[in-house]
Design an enzyme around this catalytic site. Sequence first.
Site, PDB file in Angstrom:
ATOM      1  N   ASP A 158       1.314  -0.927  -0.038  1.00  7.15           N
ATOM      2  CA  ASP A 158      -0.116   0.110   0.079  1.00  7.15           C
ATOM      3  C   ASP A 158       0.940   1.128  -0.024  1.00  7.15           C
ATOM      4  O   ASP A 158       0.517   2.245   0.612  1.00  7.15           O
ATOM      5  CB  ASP A 158      -1.386  -0.489   1.505  1.00  7.15           C
ATOM      6  CG  ASP A 158      -2.310  -1.300   1.063  1.00  7.15           C
ATOM      7  OD1 ASP A 158      -2.545  -1.477  -0.271  1.00  7.15           O
ATOM      8  OD2 ASP A 158      -2.885  -1.365   2.303  1.00  7.15           O
ATOM      9  N   GLY A 167       1.967   2.339  -2.133  1.00  4.66           N
ATOM     10  CA  GLY A 167       1.910   2.693  -4.113  1.00  4.66           C
ATOM     11  C   GLY A 167       2.892   2.335  -5.104  1.00  4.66           C
ATOM     12  O   GLY A 167       2.565   3.533  -6.946  1.00  4.66           O
ATOM     13  N   ASP A 180       6.515  -4.945 -11.654  1.00  5.04           N
ATOM     14  CA  ASP A 180       5.741  -4.287 -10.623  1.00  5.04           C
ATOM     15  C   ASP A 180       5.692  -5.802  -9.451  1.00  5.04           C
ATOM     16  O   ASP A 180       5.405  -7.219  -9.901  1.00  5.04           O
ATOM     17  CB  ASP A 180       4.162  -4.373 -10.975  1.00  5.04           C
ATOM     18  CG  ASP A 180       3.840  -3.774  -9.649  1.00  5.04           C
ATOM     19  OD1 ASP A 180       4.066  -3.734  -8.771  1.00  5.04           O
ATOM     20  OD2 ASP A 180       2.314  -4.098  -9.197  1.00  5.04           O
ATOM     21  N   ASP A 225       1.790  13.951  -1.223  1.00  4.35           N
ATOM     22  CA  ASP A 225       0.087  15.282  -0.688  1.00  4.35           C
ATOM     23  C   ASP A 225      -0.532  14.963   0.167  1.00  4.35           C
ATOM     24  O   ASP A 225      -0.903  16.153   1.133  1.00  4.35           O
ATOM     25  CB  ASP A 225      -0.852  15.225  -2.199  1.00  4.35           C
ATOM     26  CG  ASP A 225      -0.998  13.341  -2.982  1.00  4.35           C
ATOM     27  OD1 ASP A 225       0.316  12.739  -1.876  1.00  4.35           O
ATOM     28  OD2 ASP A 225      -2.172  12.670  -2.251  1.00  4.35           O
ATOM     29  N   GLY A 233      37.998 -54.582  26.311  1.00  6.07           N
ATOM     30  CA  GLY A 233      36.846 -54.137  27.166  1.00  6.07           C
ATOM     31  C   GLY A 233      36.616 -52.297  27.166  1.00  6.07           C
ATOM     32  O   GLY A 233      35.997 -51.921  28.403  1.00  6.07           O
ATOM     33  N   SER A 234      38.002 -51.940  26.389  1.00  4.39           N
ATOM     34  CA  SER A 234      37.927 -50.055  26.991  1.00  4.39           C
ATOM     35  C   SER A 234      36.695 -49.840  26.240  1.00  4.39           C
ATOM     36  O   SER A 234      36.622 -48.248  25.653  1.00  4.39           O
ATOM     37  CB  SER A 234      39.565 -49.937  26.171  1.00  4.39           C
ATOM     38  OG  SER A 234      39.797 -50.686  24.962  1.00  4.39           O
ATOM     39  N   GLY A 235      36.392 -50.243  25.472  1.00  5.60           N
ATOM     40  CA  GLY A 235      35.684 -49.663  24.213  1.00  5.60           C
ATOM     41  C   GLY A 235      35.464 -49.362  22.847  1.00  5.60           C
ATOM     42  O   GLY A 235      35.101 -48.694  22.075  1.00  5.60           O
ATOM     43  N   SER A 282      45.367 -54.559  19.527  1.00 10.86           N
ATOM     44  CA  SER A 282      47.526 -54.782  18.624  1.00 10.86           C
ATOM     45  C   SER A 282      48.164 -53.488  19.940  1.00 10.86           C
ATOM     46  O   SER A 282      48.459 -52.753  20.361  1.00 10.86           O
ATOM     47  CB  SER A 282      46.697 -53.375  17.747  1.00 10.86           C
ATOM     48  OG  SER A 282      46.535 -52.730  18.543  1.00 10.86           O
TER      49      SER A 282
END
Lengths: 272, 598
Positions: free
Chosen positions: B17, B19, B90, B148, B457-459, B528
């Site tokens: 709006d 213009g 536009d 205006d 066993g250390s993961g 290892s």
Amino acid sequence: MHHDHLDALESESIFIMREAFAKFGNMAMLWSIGKDSTAMLWLARKAFFGHVPFPLVHIDTSYKIPSMIEYRDRLVREWNLQLVVGQNKAVLEEGRTYPNGRATRVECCGWLKKDGLQQVIEHYGYTGIIVGVRRDEDPTRAKERYFSPRNANMEWNASDQPPEFWNQFKTDFAPGTHIRIHPLLHWTELNVWEYIEREKIPVIPLYFDDGTGHRYRSLGCAPCTFPIQSTARTVSEIVTELKATRTSERAGRAQDQESEDAFEKLRRDGYM
Amino acid sequence: MAYARNQLKLVVVGHVDHGKSTLIGRLFYDTGSLPEGKYEQLVAIAQRRGVPFEFANLMDGLQAERDQNITIDTAQIWFRTQKREYVIIDAPGHKEFVKNMVTGASRADAALIIIDASEGVQEQTRRHGYLLRLIGVRHVVIVVNKMDLVSYSQATFDKVSKEYRAFLASIGVEAQHILPVSARHGDNLASRTEKMSWFTGPTVVEALDTIPDAAEVTDQPLRFPIQDVYRFDHRRILAGRIEAGTLQTGDQLLFLPSGRTSVVRSIEGWNTPQRETLSAGEPAGITLSDQLFVERGSIAVHAADPPHLATEFTARIFWLGRTPLAAGKRYKLKLVTQEVECEIKTLEEVVDASTVQPIKGADSVRTNDAARVVIHTRRPVAVDLFERVPFMGRLVLVDGFDVAGGGIVVEVPERFAAATVVADAGVNADVTRVARGERHLRHGHRGAVVWLTGVPGSGKTTLAKSLERQLFERHIQVFVLDGENIRPGLNADLGASGSDREEHIRRLAEVAKLFAESGAVCIVAFASPSRAERERARKVMDVEDGPSIPFLETYLSAAADTSSHYEPPEHAELTLVENVSLDERINRVLEHLMRQIR
């Protein structure tokens, strides 16, 4: 190399057609036999080095001006084109047409052209349809995308279109839907004639004054298309005429004038 | 490409709006660009509906628009001044339609931003200004409209223009013109007005006419993205469009990402004069002197001035998607004719595009907002900085079936300079054997060995399996070697004796090396215990004619270490102590590993 505005328009259209061809395994180009789609056919031959690697679909309403069909069949032979003709036979057999007084002009367009196209798309399973509409033709086409999705019912959701920028188009779509590809979207009527003049593209003589002081500016079905007053006998005279004219191109197409938004409704429903 | 007929594409943007449509309609009317009868027709329609005629309606073709009184899409129309032809795009100001604004603006050479003098700078005024910068529209004219309504007050104009000029400066845009107008009355559009005699600057038409023509891009390095490869009439034609620079017959071309080279044998065309040179903007078809495999998405360049070849770069993006952009989610990235799966690795800064202020702590980018992000691609893409070669420095992101965002490339890590990557690949040296660098290019990463060591066993096994999954999800080629898949087959002939144990480790190292040479990350999970054997395994990774394979000795320390025959490493790349969680362990290995293989 010096480039002019026609080179730029041509480059963009060729790029779009090659993108479409690379992306759509099963596609076709609509050919109405008019100046725009014939110029577009020429552009396809440029894009694909003299070949047209997909079929051309002509939706024959049976009400076309007879010389259009002769011209069509001549180019098919000379240019070695694959032609697919679509026709809504059911409606024609039932006689539900405007010339029979059993449909409004807009209904007739919808059944014969829009539904005729839908039948072809479903029958051949096209996922991409190249159409030669231009932004300057009418306000609804002004809003079009180069790659414009249609849902399974061919409907166009004009108020929610995909973004399209940097020459990246919508080429991913759900099964059952299809994409309309509009390589001429950015051309004007004048551009098309300038290009026809430069490339010496053969156009159907209906566009020229046959000595009666009239010519067709836009071609459709005989009952709904009217010639305009013009004495242009050559392509260059048409170019000169268009540079001065301030009347709209489709003023001679009666279906557009039926009501303020008739044409817009047709396009939302899947009309070209 | 420059046009012989001067034409400038102009996008008109601004808050809803403020213009836009009125200004465009009025510009048309005032420059005598309307089709005959259009004005009268619209006045008549308005009368029939019993509403006053609005210039805004000149633009509005769709029923929906007339009903809602907002521009929902981008329409293009043409008008003409003394100097040239303008194509007006536009663009809608409504927030929901930013994608349409982007669609329109991306085609524009210049932009007109409209601000309502009585409302001042609003959300979309800022958002559009910011988006114009991201899209790369360089020429901007600002119009303070509806003068205006504020009695043509100079003070109001000064206040609005000062505020917006400061905003633009903050995002690095210089406002060339800020002009007071009243579109409704045609003040200062095509002709000057007495009502604002205090304003000595140009009219809108005069300001537009000062914008230079669209620039040529032939002075940039060659970028020729391949759109398709055709086989017509016994020729193999590479088709595309020259996006930057020039190409000549006889040129040596480097194709990315493959790194192969060939020479332009001919320039092909149909119904065009024979050409020896093509320049930016032109459609192109070429044949090569070699039978090189080239496909859509390849980029032809001159080796002297290549783009980057990257799997990671920083971009400023704007987001239009229905669902927010999220880090870690996969999208399809399109950059010229290249398409690759990507992931947003980091959201460096998320910007609220209505205020252009950073949003602190944001973990996603909302629709219509913007961000600075690090993008990781699954395969390498040829990419330039947007500032250097705009055509090769802008991308779109596709979410599902939809183009959902766009962005410009602002930073590429030094290691992705194409010259480096291509030289590293050494691809043209031996065309039959697949070179190490080629595998790197294909996979987007190098091979490596992650050697997990630690007492039973250390993961090790748990970590190995989790790591494998994590790497796999990141599209890294990965495989685990452990007792389960080595002992029953490859090492079925080995027992538990000292020499067998040594042979066991030797074979393990050699197999791990083969995996790494094939481009994969090989995770070895074995106790290892012998330091010397692990050192020998490390030595195996040396490569005669290149850098040795990255070897990541990862020590999982445990309390039991001291009481066994285990010899802890002295110089492990990584040591993971016992009380560290699994997630933390994975992260530490990933951090270390990714640096080595990217």
